[in-house]
Design a protein around this motif. Structure first.
Motif, short mmCIF file in Angstrom:
data_model
loop_
_atom_site.label_atom_id
_atom_site.label_comp_id
_atom_site.label_asym_id
_atom_site.label_seq_id
_atom_site.Cartn_x
_atom_site.Cartn_y
_atom_site.Cartn_z
N ALA A 309 58.14 -11.31 -4.00
CA ALA A 309 57.74 -11.83 -2.70
C ALA A 309 56.39 -11.26 -2.29
N GLY A 310 55.68 -12.01 -1.44
CA GLY A 310 54.41 -11.51 -0.90
C GLY A 310 53.28 -11.50 -1.90
N ALA A 311 53.31 -12.42 -2.88
CA ALA A 311 52.28 -12.44 -3.90
C ALA A 311 50.97 -13.06 -3.41
N SER A 312 51.02 -13.77 -2.28
CA SER A 312 49.83 -14.46 -1.77
C SER A 312 48.75 -13.48 -1.34
N SER A 313 47.58 -13.61 -1.95
CA SER A 313 46.46 -12.71 -1.63
C SER A 313 45.86 -13.00 -0.26
#
Length: 481
Positions: A309-313
């Motif tokens: 989760a939370g891979a979005s830069s």
């Protein structure tokens, strides 16, 4: 000497000319880029064909890059859904709005705005798919329960804590589901939970269940639309993938279930109370999960847990707020709204009076009356060239777009605490009511004290990151567009 001076004069003139005209061209180029950027901040040009319901599933490119540990999320009525329901079971647009309003009323009834203001609460990935162009808020994933593992397609919901599935022998009544109903006796790891256990006490706290029980713990849960599930509180092995397995996962084994679940096998609770999946898997996933809800019925998104989760830069975060009186909900702070690049003049007290939660199961975002009135006025001013259409249910700002192939809508940006902005995707600004009628996909609450709700339409295309342990909520743009 004169020749040298003439040469120097020409040289200096050329340099000066180059500097002046070169800078001028650069200034013009900069101004052009700035104007283009400002236009992008002010409006969207939207093709109406993107709102048309599709009959074929087309997984976006991002789906090919995801880990094998990701679960796929699909709307139960969409072409990508593992549930193959008949057209007769797909609700009409009006029915969707009625069901959505029932859910909102249920949330409002649970949350007291007279309590003290809440204080700031200082690893595997699963792919999400929308249903119709609007959807009903019921996104599904497939999980495994039991030994040997049996697959079940369940609705995932951040507004609920208890996970439950239908179980044999259905002593009361079970609705028709697509997969075989879970048979506890066929699982070597199944067990009922004792009535006097700490786990049963947690269940009562999370569900408000006050039903008396004997030797085994009994759960009873009812939803805002009248749907319900009743059965035994039990434990068995939960499997999200071959490597993500959780023994003694506590869930409801429902033997009496009725309601608007379609042919889904049950519900996956992603609230923040003790019996939720988020809390039960905290040791491995650290109370971190995210999802992306796609803008069309023919594409997929994802649901992710832990390190996946939370891979979005591009993610930007706002504080998650905890309310001890309502421990299940994810509270956030709305600070303002911009339409067409202009910040609306809404007193801060409007948002502090109502408070706000984010909810995966609510479809249409609900705003305090004063905030919605300001949004509606500004949006209508930006849509004056389009003919209006009658209101439909809770949606009062509608347009007759018959004969149009494209429309230009004002941008809508929601501002949150911590300086985080959500630039709502075009798919979350207009909703298709009929083949010609399109409406603003926001609605106002009845009272100023009713909690505002960030619905799933306005979350579409973003990776919405719940870092519960870290006390923050993130938005990463373009995660499943």
């Amino acid at each position: 000497m004169a020749t040298i001076n003439s040469f120097l004069f020409l040289l200096l003139s050329s340099v000066l000319h180059l500097l002046l005209f070169g800078c001028s061209e650069k200034v013009e180029a900069y101004r052009f880029e700035e104007m283009t950027a400002n236009l992008r901040l002010q409006s969207h040009v939207v093709s109406l064909s993107s709102f048309m319901p599709a009959g074929v599933c087309s997984t976006p490119a991002q789906g090919t890059k995801t880990s094998s540990r990701l679960l796929q999320v699909a709307h139960k009525h969409g072409p990508c859904s593992p549930l193959k329901e008949g057209k007769a079971k797909v609700p009409s647009f009006h029915e969707i709005l009625i069901d959505d309003q029932a859910r909102v009323k249920s949330i409002h009834s649970k949350i007291s705005n007279n309590a003290d203001p809440p204080a700031v609460d200082s690893l595997a990935k699963i792919p999400a798919t929308s249903g119709q162009s609007l959807g009903t808020g019921n996104f599904v994933v497939t999980i495994g329960i039991g030994t040997p593992k049996q697959p079940f397609t369940v609705i995932f919901d951040t507004g609920s804590d208890l996970t439950w599935i239908q179980c044999q022998p259905c002593a009361g009544q079970c609705y028709s589901q697509q997969d075989p109903i879970f048979k506890p006796s066929a699982s070597s790891t199944y067990s009922n939970i004792s009535c006097n256990s700490a786990s049963c006490n947690q269940l009562q706290s999370a569900t408000g269940n006050s039903r008396p029980c004997g030797s085994t713990c009994i759960y009873q849960i009812q939803y805002g639309d009248g749907s319900y599930s009743l059965g035994y509180f039990a434990a068995d092995t939960l499997a999200l993938s071959s490597s993500d397995v959780f023994p003694k996962f506590k869930f409801g084994c429902g033997e009496n279930n009725q309601g608007l679940f379609g042919s889904a096998d049950g519900l996956l609770g992603l609230g923040r109370d003790q019996v939720s999946m988020v809390s039960q898997t905290a040791k491995k996933y650290k109370k971190l999960f995210s999802y992306c809800l796609p803008p069309t019925s023919s594409s997929t998104g994802f649901l992710a847990f832990g390190s996946q989760a939370g891979a979005s830069s591009s993610a930007r975060y706002t504080p998650l707020i905890k309310d001890s009186n309502n421990p299940s909900f994810y509270f956030i702070t709305i600070t303002g709204i911009s339409v067409g690049g202009k910040n609306l003049s809404i007193p801060q007290s409007v948002f502090t009076t109502s408070g706000a939660v984010i909810d995966s199961g609510t479809v249409i975002t609900r705003l305090p009356p004063a905030a919605y009135s300001a949004l509606r006025t500004a949006f209508r001013q930006g849509m004056t060239k389009y003919p209006t259409a009658p209101a439909i249910s809770i949606l009062d700002t509608c347009y007759n777009l018959n004969g149009y192939s494209k429309v230009t809508t004002p941008t809508i940006v929601l501002h949150f605490g911590g300086g985080t902005d959500l630039n709502v995707d075009p798919s979350g600004i207009l909703v298709r009511a009929t083949s010609t009628q399109y409406c603003l996909a926001f609605a106002g609450n009845s009272a100023a004290t009713d909690v505002a709700i960030l619905g799933n339409m306005q979350q579409q295309t973003f990776e919405v990151i719940y870092n519960v342990a870290g006390g923050k909520l993130g938005f990463g743009a373009g995660a499943c567009s």
